[in-house]
Design a protein around this motif. Structure first.
Motif, PDB file in Angstrom:
ATOM      1  N   GLU A   7      36.444  -3.058  42.880  1.00  0.00           N
ATOM      2  CA  GLU A   7      37.280  -3.133  41.681  1.00  0.00           C
ATOM      3  C   GLU A   7      36.507  -2.748  40.424  1.00  0.00           C
ATOM      4  O   GLU A   7      37.080  -2.218  39.467  1.00  0.00           O
ATOM      5  CB  GLU A   7      37.876  -4.531  41.534  1.00  0.00           C
ATOM      6  CG  GLU A   7      36.853  -5.623  41.297  1.00  0.00           C
ATOM      7  CD  GLU A   7      37.515  -6.990  41.238  1.00  0.00           C
ATOM      8  OE1 GLU A   7      37.749  -7.448  40.109  1.00  0.00           O
ATOM      9  OE2 GLU A   7      37.783  -7.578  42.292  1.00  0.00           O
ATOM     10  N   VAL A   8      35.191  -3.003  40.399  1.00  0.00           N
ATOM     11  CA  VAL A   8      34.383  -2.575  39.256  1.00  0.00           C
ATOM     12  C   VAL A   8      34.246  -1.050  39.261  1.00  0.00           C
ATOM     13  O   VAL A   8      34.331  -0.391  38.217  1.00  0.00           O
ATOM     14  CB  VAL A   8      32.999  -3.252  39.276  1.00  0.00           C
ATOM     15  CG1 VAL A   8      32.119  -2.707  38.151  1.00  0.00           C
ATOM     16  CG2 VAL A   8      33.147  -4.764  39.133  1.00  0.00           C
ATOM     17  N   LEU A   9      34.048  -0.477  40.447  1.00  0.00           N
ATOM     18  CA  LEU A   9      33.926   0.979  40.546  1.00  0.00           C
ATOM     19  C   LEU A   9      35.195   1.672  40.080  1.00  0.00           C
ATOM     20  O   LEU A   9      35.138   2.792  39.537  1.00  0.00           O
ATOM     21  CB  LEU A   9      33.612   1.374  41.990  1.00  0.00           C
ATOM     22  CG  LEU A   9      32.265   0.889  42.543  1.00  0.00           C
ATOM     23  CD1 LEU A   9      32.097   1.315  43.993  1.00  0.00           C
ATOM     24  CD2 LEU A   9      31.104   1.403  41.691  1.00  0.00           C
ATOM     25  N   ARG A  10      36.334   1.040  40.266  1.00  0.00           N
ATOM     26  CA  ARG A  10      37.599   1.675  39.901  1.00  0.00           C
ATOM     27  C   ARG A  10      37.762   1.854  38.391  1.00  0.00           C
ATOM     28  O   ARG A  10      38.404   2.823  37.943  1.00  0.00           O
ATOM     29  CB  ARG A  10      38.758   0.858  40.469  1.00  0.00           C
ATOM     30  CG  ARG A  10      38.941   1.057  41.962  1.00  0.00           C
ATOM     31  CD  ARG A  10      39.979   0.134  42.544  1.00  0.00           C
ATOM     32  NE  ARG A  10      40.284   0.481  43.938  1.00  0.00           N
ATOM     33  CZ  ARG A  10      40.960  -0.305  44.777  1.00  0.00           C
ATOM     34  NH1 ARG A  10      41.411  -1.494  44.358  1.00  0.00           N
ATOM     35  NH2 ARG A  10      41.193   0.089  46.009  1.00  0.00           N
ATOM     36  N   TYR A  11      37.215   0.927  37.593  1.00  0.00           N
ATOM     37  CA  TYR A  11      37.368   1.096  36.142  1.00  0.00           C
ATOM     38  C   TYR A  11      36.086   1.583  35.463  1.00  0.00           C
ATOM     39  O   TYR A  11      36.080   1.893  34.271  1.00  0.00           O
ATOM     40  CB  TYR A  11      37.862  -0.190  35.474  1.00  0.00           C
ATOM     41  CG  TYR A  11      36.929  -1.389  35.490  1.00  0.00           C
ATOM     42  CD1 TYR A  11      35.786  -1.423  34.694  1.00  0.00           C
ATOM     43  CD2 TYR A  11      37.218  -2.515  36.257  1.00  0.00           C
ATOM     44  CE1 TYR A  11      34.944  -2.525  34.683  1.00  0.00           C
ATOM     45  CE2 TYR A  11      36.404  -3.631  36.254  1.00  0.00           C
ATOM     46  CZ  TYR A  11      35.258  -3.629  35.468  1.00  0.00           C
ATOM     47  OH  TYR A  11      34.431  -4.724  35.462  1.00  0.00           O
ATOM     48  N   LEU A  12      34.993   1.686  36.211  1.00  0.00           N
ATOM     49  CA  LEU A  12      33.708   2.047  35.617  1.00  0.00           C
ATOM     50  C   LEU A  12      33.742   3.384  34.873  1.00  0.00           C
ATOM     51  O   LEU A  12      33.270   3.470  33.718  1.00  0.00           O
ATOM     52  CB  LEU A  12      32.620   2.065  36.696  1.00  0.00           C
ATOM     53  CG  LEU A  12      31.217   2.476  36.229  1.00  0.00           C
ATOM     54  CD1 LEU A  12      30.702   1.488  35.176  1.00  0.00           C
ATOM     55  CD2 LEU A  12      30.258   2.546  37.415  1.00  0.00           C
ATOM     56  N   PRO A  13      34.265   4.461  35.439  1.00  0.00           N
ATOM     57  CA  PRO A  13      34.192   5.747  34.709  1.00  0.00           C
ATOM     58  C   PRO A  13      34.919   5.734  33.376  1.00  0.00           C
ATOM     59  O   PRO A  13      34.453   6.342  32.394  1.00  0.00           O
ATOM     60  CB  PRO A  13      34.822   6.740  35.692  1.00  0.00           C
ATOM     61  CG  PRO A  13      35.595   5.926  36.669  1.00  0.00           C
ATOM     62  CD  PRO A  13      34.880   4.621  36.767  1.00  0.00           C
ATOM     63  N   GLN A  14      36.068   5.064  33.326  1.00  0.00           N
ATOM     64  CA  GLN A  14      36.816   5.007  32.066  1.00  0.00           C
ATOM     65  C   GLN A  14      36.043   4.214  31.002  1.00  0.00           C
ATOM     66  O   GLN A  14      35.980   4.616  29.826  1.00  0.00           O
ATOM     67  CB  GLN A  14      38.190   4.379  32.298  1.00  0.00           C
ATOM     68  CG  GLN A  14      39.166   5.248  33.088  1.00  0.00           C
ATOM     69  CD  GLN A  14      38.883   5.240  34.579  1.00  0.00           C
ATOM     70  OE1 GLN A  14      38.296   4.276  35.091  1.00  0.00           O
ATOM     71  NE2 GLN A  14      39.289   6.293  35.270  1.00  0.00           N
ATOM     72  N   VAL A  15      35.456   3.069  31.393  1.00  0.00           N
ATOM     73  CA  VAL A  15      34.716   2.239  30.437  1.00  0.00           C
ATOM     74  C   VAL A  15      33.512   3.000  29.892  1.00  0.00           C
ATOM     75  O   VAL A  15      33.229   2.977  28.677  1.00  0.00           O
ATOM     76  CB  VAL A  15      34.275   0.915  31.106  1.00  0.00           C
ATOM     77  CG1 VAL A  15      33.309   0.162  30.198  1.00  0.00           C
ATOM     78  CG2 VAL A  15      35.473   0.056  31.427  1.00  0.00           C
ATOM     79  N   LEU A  16      32.791   3.683  30.751  1.00  0.00           N
ATOM     80  CA  LEU A  16      31.605   4.415  30.298  1.00  0.00           C
ATOM     81  C   LEU A  16      31.982   5.479  29.263  1.00  0.00           C
ATOM     82  O   LEU A  16      31.310   5.634  28.230  1.00  0.00           O
ATOM     83  CB  LEU A  16      30.917   5.074  31.493  1.00  0.00           C
ATOM     84  CG  LEU A  16      30.222   4.129  32.482  1.00  0.00           C
ATOM     85  CD1 LEU A  16      29.690   4.916  33.683  1.00  0.00           C
ATOM     86  CD2 LEU A  16      29.079   3.384  31.800  1.00  0.00           C
ATOM     87  N   ARG A  17      33.055   6.196  29.507  1.00  0.00           N
ATOM     88  CA  ARG A  17      33.399   7.307  28.623  1.00  0.00           C
ATOM     89  C   ARG A  17      34.084   6.827  27.343  1.00  0.00           C
ATOM     90  O   ARG A  17      33.863   7.396  26.259  1.00  0.00           O
ATOM     91  CB  ARG A  17      34.258   8.309  29.391  1.00  0.00           C
ATOM     92  CG  ARG A  17      33.417   9.093  30.397  1.00  0.00           C
ATOM     93  CD  ARG A  17      34.189   9.734  31.514  1.00  0.00           C
ATOM     94  NE  ARG A  17      33.273  10.482  32.396  1.00  0.00           N
ATOM     95  CZ  ARG A  17      32.569   9.935  33.378  1.00  0.00           C
ATOM     96  NH1 ARG A  17      32.652   8.629  33.614  1.00  0.00           N
ATOM     97  NH2 ARG A  17      31.762  10.676  34.114  1.00  0.00           N
ATOM     98  N   ARG A  18      34.912   5.769  27.460  1.00  0.00           N
ATOM     99  CA  ARG A  18      35.540   5.236  26.236  1.00  0.00           C
ATOM    100  C   ARG A  18      34.492   4.689  25.275  1.00  0.00           C
ATOM    101  O   ARG A  18      34.659   4.733  24.059  1.00  0.00           O
ATOM    102  CB  ARG A  18      36.536   4.127  26.592  1.00  0.00           C
ATOM    103  CG  ARG A  18      37.892   4.603  27.039  1.00  0.00           C
ATOM    104  CD  ARG A  18      38.932   3.483  26.899  1.00  0.00           C
ATOM    105  NE  ARG A  18      38.493   2.226  27.478  1.00  0.00           N
ATOM    106  CZ  ARG A  18      38.783   1.809  28.700  1.00  0.00           C
ATOM    107  NH1 ARG A  18      39.524   2.584  29.494  1.00  0.00           N
ATOM    108  NH2 ARG A  18      38.359   0.646  29.140  1.00  0.00           N
TER     109      ARG A  18
END
Length: 634
Positions: A159-170
């Motif tokens: 579940e962390v991997l699923r939102y990780l890319p969005q958080v990093l880029r935002r």
């Protein structure tokens, strides 16, 4: 079906005809104060029938209530059954009220802050055609660069991997990763945008049979930020442990698990609101509870603990994610439950031991946790013996005419002038007295011994010419507070029958302590320290406890009240991962002694059914006091 309406809050419950008012009140969400478990023995569940149809035996009520009260509709909620629609007034004293919480825990300042969860603020270099490191690897390398654990030791949930890319880029690659030490390595719990390192919290919880207490602490500096308590909602399924296990056996396990989580969440929500904390920023929860409470919280079937050969499913320390059992914290937060020794020596007692520090010392210590049931542990860093038994409800105010829990208006301290027999007392919250709680009852008996009002069997001396000593409706009694002083409109007294019940309760505890000493080949002189634990123990006068023979006589400086050891131990395990790691080892060192099969226990119990004991040589200072008392009487 009939509707029961409860005043003054107008709570309602629709229940089948024949339901007791007690069960209807529970269905309406009212935490009734039923010390005896609804057996009609304590008289604490007073209610007034305002109108409607109920059935009860008036003679049951005459043991506890005056004719005027009965004429006003007084009855026992546990003994009155609903026949038709009814309106019931519930006095405040018939409800479980919030207990006092000590914000500062003794000894906590000496516990180093070594939490098992950390936050790491990282500024990452964005990927490029020349640097195609995956997002997770990039983050974990950044955490390692901030003195975090190596990437190959950190597990990242899906579940962390699923939102990780969005958080990093935002966030423009500026994030804070939350990492916890878990069995087998480390776990990435969460990734936030920006810097959130200052908001890292944990919770320590005492999951009691009756009440739940929660502390929220900062895991960056160790400060207590807020506390809260409330009643355990499982009471609606049964007052005591046995009734809840039976409820679980009848397809009620999932309901009990839900109620345990809701009870903890209510305390966490109250504490988080008071501290201005977001529950989502609680990343660890450490819970101390007895063996059955722990099983129920985790949804593990406790049924086999009440049938031969009385085996729990698990005794070791367990961990799970908050989201899996419905705890109101970050869903990936680790929830840790204390290990147990047996069905009767559970995680709450291991927490007591941790709080006392007795497992780290060479000297022999005795720890006693007192409630309706009691637990005792004797030992040191090398060995420990334990036992548990039923003390009866007297020390918590049950089976005592004017006994009550430690709620506002309870007399908690008593002194009696040996010349005039005039009592002086203090009450919880300083309001007019409504009854006497356990610490006040122990004070009172000790003072009556010193004033020569009662003898070693607890018999009141009716030959003393004093208006406070009189023959009551059923038993001789001593008046502690005249009705004009009280808030209940009647004299508050202690009767000979009350004293006998208290003597039997204290005898069970003292007999158990002596049985442990026998098993270890020791005597009271070998005890280096005695610890009282539990909310009750925190307010106990240690000199008076020895005077009545509740514990073996040792020098007073060797007796220490550690308060609610369960919540203290949970706090220690929360802030210090090394102490938490030692818990399973402590549990494995403890040998449990079953008092029911121990030949010496009944002899020890019988010998303790006097004030303070049949053998006064075991209580030399009390013996001197009794000799002085006899000299005064001539």
């Amino acid at each position: 079906m009939p509707t029961a309406t409860f005043l003054p809050g107008y709570r309602k419950a629709v229940v089948p005809s024949g339901t007791t008012i007690l069960d209807a009140a529970r269905a309406a969400g009212l935490p009734m104060n039923v010390v005896c478990g609804g057996q009609g023995k304590c008289g604490k569940c007073l209610v007034f029938i305002k109108d409607g149809t109920v059935s009860f035996d008036t003679e049951d009520c005459r043991r506890f209530f005056s004719n005027n009260e009965i004429a006003s509709g007084a009855c026992l909620a546990c003994r009155a059954t609903i026949v038709g629609d009814v309106r019931v007034e519930v006095p405040a004293e018939s409800l479980i009220q919030e207990q006092k919480i000590l914000v500062e825990i003794p000894g906590m300042k000496e516990v180093p802050l070594k939490p098992a969860v950390w936050k790491y603020e990282v500024h990452l270099t964005p990927p490029s055609l020349d640097d195609t490191t995956p997002d997770l690897a990039r983050l974990l390398e950044g955490i390692e660069g901030q003195e975090g654990p190596p990437p190959n030791r950190i597990y990242a949930p899906l579940e962390v991997l699923r939102y990780l890319p969005q958080v990093l880029r935002r966030s423009g690659w500026h994030v804070t990763g939350t990492v916890a030490l878990v069995p087998g390595g480390y776990r990435l719990l969460n990734v936030d945008e920006g810097d959130t390192t200052g908001r890292l919290y944990g919770a320590a919880v005492d999951l009691g049979t009756t009440t739940v207490v929660a502390y929220i602490r900062s895991l960056t500096d160790g400060r207590v930020l807020a506390t809260a308590s409330n009643y355990n909602r499982q009471i609606s399924c049964g007052e005591d442990i046995l009734s809840r296990v039976n409820f679980a056996r009848k397809s009620g396990l999932s309901r009990l698990q839900q109620l345990a989580a809701e009870s903890i969440n209510e305390s966490l929500k109250s504490a988080s609101d008071a501290g201005g904390i977001d529950l989502e920023e609680i990343f660890e929860v450490v819970i101390a509870g007895n063996t059955v409470m722990t099983h129920l919280l985790l949804g593990i079937d406790p049924s086999y603990m009440i049938a031969e050969p009385y085996i729990p499913v698990v005794r070791r320390m367990l961990s799970t994610a908050a989201g899996r059992i419905g705890i109101a914290a970050h869903r990936n937060a680790g929830v840790y439950t204390f290990p147990a020794v047996s069905n009767f020596i559970g995680g709450d007692i291991i927490a007591d031991i941790l709080a006392s520090g007795m497992a780290d010392r060479d000297e022999v210590s005795l720890m006693v946790d007192i409630g309706t049931n009691f637990e005792a542990v004797l030992g040191n860093r090398d060995w420990m013996l334990s036992c548990a038994g039923a003390a009866g409800p007297a020390l918590e105010g049950g089976e005592v005419l004017f006994g009550m829990r430690a709620n506002p208006g309870a007399i908690e301290r008593v002194r009696v002038d040996a010349g005039t027999l005039t009592p002086s007392y203090s009450t919880i919250n300083g309001i007019r007295p409504r009854g006497i709680c356990g610490s006040g009852l122990i004070d009172l008996i000790a003072e009556l011994i010193r004033a020569c009002v009662i003898d070693r069997t607890g018999q009141i001396n009716l030959e003393i010419d004093n208006p406070r000593i009189r023959r009551g409706p059923y038993h001789p009694e001593f008046v502690v507070a005249w009705k004009k002083e009280t808030s209940i409109g009647k004299d508050i007294v202690i009767t000979e029958n009350d004293i006998r019940n208290l003597i039997m309760s204290k005898a069970a505890i003292h007999g158990a302590c002596m049985t442990l000493l026998d098993a270890a080949g020791l005597t009271p002189r070998d005890i280096g320290r005695i610890y009282f634990s539990g909310a009750f123990g925190n307010y106990l006068n240690k000199e008076n406890a020895i005077t009545i023979g509740l514990i073996p006589e040792v020098p007073l400086e060797r007796v220490e009240n550690i308060g609610n050891g369960a919540i203290a131990g949970a706090n220690i395990a929360l802030v210090n991962r090394e102490r938490r790691k030692a818990l399973d080892g402590i549990a494995l060192r403890i040998t449990y002694i079953e008092l029911n099969t121990e030949p010496s226990f009944m002899d020890r119990y019988t010998s303790s059914c006097f004030l303070p004991h049949t053998d006064l040589a075991l209580f030399p200072h009390v013996q001197q006091m009794l000799e002085a008392c006899r000299a005064r009487q001539g």
